[in-house]
Write a protein that holds these residues in place. Structure first.
Motif, PDB file in Angstrom:
ATOM      1  N   LYS A 130       0.812  -1.224   0.000  1.00 36.78           N
ATOM      2  CA  LYS A 130       0.000   0.000   0.000  1.00 36.78           C
ATOM      3  C   LYS A 130       0.845   1.274   0.000  1.00 36.78           C
ATOM      4  N   TYR A 131       2.114   1.179   0.367  1.00 37.60           N
ATOM      5  CA  TYR A 131       2.964   2.375   0.389  1.00 37.60           C
ATOM      6  C   TYR A 131       3.687   2.588  -0.939  1.00 37.60           C
ATOM      7  N   LYS A 133       4.224   3.311  -4.901  1.00 37.44           N
ATOM      8  CA  LYS A 133       3.620   3.993  -6.035  1.00 37.44           C
ATOM      9  C   LYS A 133       4.046   3.306  -7.329  1.00 37.44           C
ATOM     10  N   ASP A 147       4.817   6.043  -2.199  1.00 36.86           N
ATOM     11  CA  ASP A 147       3.768   7.037  -2.334  1.00 36.86           C
ATOM     12  C   ASP A 147       3.716   7.791  -1.009  1.00 36.86           C
ATOM     13  N   ASP A 149       2.024  10.190   0.095  1.00 37.04           N
ATOM     14  CA  ASP A 149       0.692  10.460   0.637  1.00 37.04           C
ATOM     15  C   ASP A 149       0.128   9.275   1.406  1.00 37.04           C
ATOM     16  N   LYS A 150       0.641   8.064   1.160  1.00 38.91           N
ATOM     17  CA  LYS A 150       0.102   6.885   1.840  1.00 38.91           C
ATOM     18  C   LYS A 150       0.924   6.458   3.045  1.00 38.91           C
ATOM     19  N   ASN A 153      -2.032   8.076   7.021  1.00 29.59           N
ATOM     20  CA  ASN A 153      -3.407   8.328   6.596  1.00 29.59           C
ATOM     21  C   ASN A 153      -3.840   9.697   7.130  1.00 29.59           C
TER      22      ASN A 153
END
Length: 163
Positions: A130-131, A133, A147, A149-150, A153
């Motif tokens: 999930k982290y 990109k 990423d 932004d991740k 949260n």
């Protein structure tokens, strides 16, 4: 300077940053961040612990009068803690108007990775990537591109902005 000239200058600045990734090391893996998020890279600082923060948020540092929370990226990625040493760096990034320091084993270089050298991360339904990109292909090596932004949260960002 008129507005058109200022916009051109900003556009040129963005062009020089496009595709640039500071590369940092955790264990034997190379990670990259988009340079547009990075405000500076510093050596490890004295960290003041703050109670009741998640384990991966090690505390806060005072950077020229600005209080910045610091996250140990190893702990965020569920890797074992490693004692900090003279190679340990803090990459200060801005995420949604919050400055946060990322504690990494070391910073190795700044690479230019073109869009056509970046593959989508593998689809891991359990959220294992999930982290990520993308995956940068540089010669025979791969760089895991994060990423920013991740990394946090919205709730974590809000909590850290209140420190």
């Amino acid at each position: 300077m008129d507005q058109v000239a200022a916009q051109e200058l900003q556009g040129q600045e963005e062009d020089t940053q496009k595709g640039k990734y500071p590369i940092f090391v955790l264990e034997n893996e190379n990670y990259g961040l988009e340079i547009r998020y990075v405000t500076e890279i510093i050596g490890i600082q004295l960290i003041t612990e703050v109670p009741e923060l998640p384990e991966y948020i090690r505390g806060i540092i005072n950077l020229r009068g600005k209080i910045i929370p610091v996250m140990d990226v190893r702990l965020r990625f569920k890797k074992p803690f490693k004692e900090y040493n003279d190679r340990t760096c803090v990459i200060v990034i801005d995420i949604r108007d919050v400055s946060i320091g990322l504690i990494v084993d070391s910073v190795s270089e700044v690479l230019t990775i073109n869009k056509d050298e970046i593959a989508a991360p593998p689809d891991m339904s359990k959220g294992g990537n999930k982290y990520l990109k993308g995956i940068g292909k540089v010669g025979n090596e791969v760089k895991l591109l994060l990423d920013c932004d991740k990394l946090l949260n919205e709730e974590e960002t809000k909590n850290l902005s209140e420190i």
